[in-house]
Scaffold this motif. Sequence first.
Motif, mmCIF file in Angstrom:
data_model
loop_
_atom_site.group_PDB
_atom_site.id
_atom_site.type_symbol
_atom_site.label_atom_id
_atom_site.label_comp_id
_atom_site.label_asym_id
_atom_site.label_seq_id
_atom_site.Cartn_x
_atom_site.Cartn_y
_atom_site.Cartn_z
ATOM 1 N N LYS A 186 12.105 -0.630 -11.603
ATOM 2 C CA LYS A 186 12.007 -0.525 -10.147
ATOM 3 C C LYS A 186 13.385 -0.299 -9.535
ATOM 4 C CE LYS A 186 10.449 -3.297 -6.228
ATOM 5 N NZ LYS A 186 11.673 -3.901 -5.704
ATOM 6 N N ILE A 187 13.435 0.627 -8.591
ATOM 7 C CA ILE A 187 14.669 0.901 -7.864
ATOM 8 C C ILE A 187 14.819 -0.127 -6.752
ATOM 9 C CG2 ILE A 187 15.913 2.574 -6.432
ATOM 10 C CD1 ILE A 187 14.284 4.777 -7.907
ATOM 11 N N ASP A 188 15.957 -0.789 -6.701
ATOM 12 C CA ASP A 188 16.243 -1.740 -5.635
ATOM 13 C C ASP A 188 16.713 -0.984 -4.388
ATOM 14 O OD1 ASP A 188 15.681 -3.906 -7.305
ATOM 15 O OD2 ASP A 188 17.777 -4.118 -7.926
ATOM 16 N N PHE A 189 16.405 -1.548 -3.208
ATOM 17 C CA PHE A 189 16.838 -0.926 -1.960
ATOM 18 C C PHE A 189 18.355 -0.728 -1.980
ATOM 19 C CE2 PHE A 189 18.426 -0.998 2.368
ATOM 20 C CZ PHE A 189 17.656 0.000 2.929
ATOM 21 N N GLY A 190 18.787 0.478 -1.643
ATOM 22 C CA GLY A 190 20.213 0.780 -1.570
ATOM 23 C C GLY A 190 20.832 1.199 -2.886
ATOM 24 N N ASP B 126 21.728 5.100 -10.930
ATOM 25 C CA ASP B 126 22.340 3.806 -11.227
ATOM 26 C C ASP B 126 21.295 2.815 -11.727
ATOM 27 O OD1 ASP B 126 24.815 4.820 -10.416
ATOM 28 O OD2 ASP B 126 24.561 4.089 -8.364
ATOM 29 N N THR B 127 20.096 2.870 -11.131
ATOM 30 C CA THR B 127 19.009 2.002 -11.586
ATOM 31 C C THR B 127 18.659 2.290 -13.035
ATOM 32 O OG1 THR B 127 18.054 1.817 -9.363
ATOM 33 C CG2 THR B 127 16.587 1.350 -11.215
ATOM 34 N N ALA B 128 18.561 3.560 -13.384
ATOM 35 C CA ALA B 128 18.207 3.917 -14.761
ATOM 36 C C ALA B 128 19.221 3.338 -15.745
ATOM 37 C CB ALA B 128 18.118 5.436 -14.914
ATOM 38 N N ARG B 129 20.500 3.520 -15.454
ATOM 39 C CA ARG B 129 21.525 2.987 -16.361
ATOM 40 C C ARG B 129 21.463 1.458 -16.435
ATOM 41 N NH1 ARG B 129 24.387 7.694 -14.406
ATOM 42 N NH2 ARG B 129 24.998 6.591 -12.518
ATOM 43 N N ARG B 130 21.324 0.797 -15.278
ATOM 44 C CA ARG B 130 21.271 -0.671 -15.239
ATOM 45 C C ARG B 130 20.053 -1.213 -15.971
ATOM 46 N NH1 ARG B 130 18.193 -3.760 -12.359
ATOM 47 N NH2 ARG B 130 17.734 -2.195 -10.763
ATOM 48 N N SER C 81 0.819 -1.204 0.000
ATOM 49 C CA SER C 81 0.000 0.000 0.000
ATOM 50 C C SER C 81 0.860 1.265 0.000
ATOM 51 C CB SER C 81 -0.943 0.002 1.204
ATOM 52 O OG SER C 81 -0.201 0.056 2.415
ATOM 53 N N LEU C 82 2.159 1.119 0.185
ATOM 54 C CA LEU C 82 3.068 2.262 0.113
ATOM 55 C C LEU C 82 3.488 2.493 -1.329
ATOM 56 C CD1 LEU C 82 5.383 1.381 3.137
ATOM 57 C CD2 LEU C 82 3.536 3.058 3.087
ATOM 58 N N PRO C 83 3.759 3.754 -1.688
ATOM 59 C CA PRO C 83 4.244 3.983 -3.055
ATOM 60 C C PRO C 83 5.548 3.240 -3.317
ATOM 61 C CG PRO C 83 3.575 6.049 -2.039
ATOM 62 C CD PRO C 83 3.570 4.996 -0.948
ATOM 63 N N GLY C 84 5.687 2.740 -4.529
ATOM 64 C CA GLY C 84 6.926 2.118 -4.967
ATOM 65 C C GLY C 84 7.807 3.154 -5.651
ATOM 66 N N ALA C 85 9.081 2.860 -5.734
ATOM 67 C CA ALA C 85 10.028 3.770 -6.377
ATOM 68 C C ALA C 85 10.550 3.144 -7.659
ATOM 69 C CB ALA C 85 11.192 4.087 -5.437
ATOM 70 N N GLY C 86 10.425 3.875 -8.742
ATOM 71 C CA GLY C 86 10.954 3.447 -10.028
ATOM 72 C C GLY C 86 11.715 4.597 -10.645
#
Length: 141
Positions: free
Chosen positions: A43-47, A52-56, A6-11
């Motif tokens: 989706k952004i992984d914790f940490g 870095d997520t965008a590039r990966r 129910s919490l927003p996710g981060a992408g």
Amino acid sequence: MSDSDSLPGAGCGAAIRDDSGRLLLIQRLKEPEAGAWGLPGGKIDFGERAEDTARREIEEELGIQIELTGLACIAETIDKGDGRHWVAPVYSARIVTGEPRVMEPEKHGGWGWFALDDLPDDLTTPVRDYLAALAAPSLND
């Protein structure tokens, strides 16, 4: 639905433009917004930092390496088929190496370069948020 669902996710995503100003879009096969054309990202992984997520994610999805050139906007996707609320920075970017190709055919139906005045009809919310940010007057104006 669990409390964490129910919490927003981060992408995050990237608005990759070529030298002609065309925008690179991929067709989503999975929710949210299955069937629509969207920006590559995920989706952004914790940490993991969003940049870095965008590039990966884009290397995993399209087999290309990108350079982020700025923060274009913040996109929000609320219950577009997956019952979730996603918040995502969208970065302006350009390709540094590689030619786009679908690397995850179970997730993406195709990709293409599109002129901003000739976009597909079915666009994801982050694409629409990006286009709105392009059209908005600058805070410095």
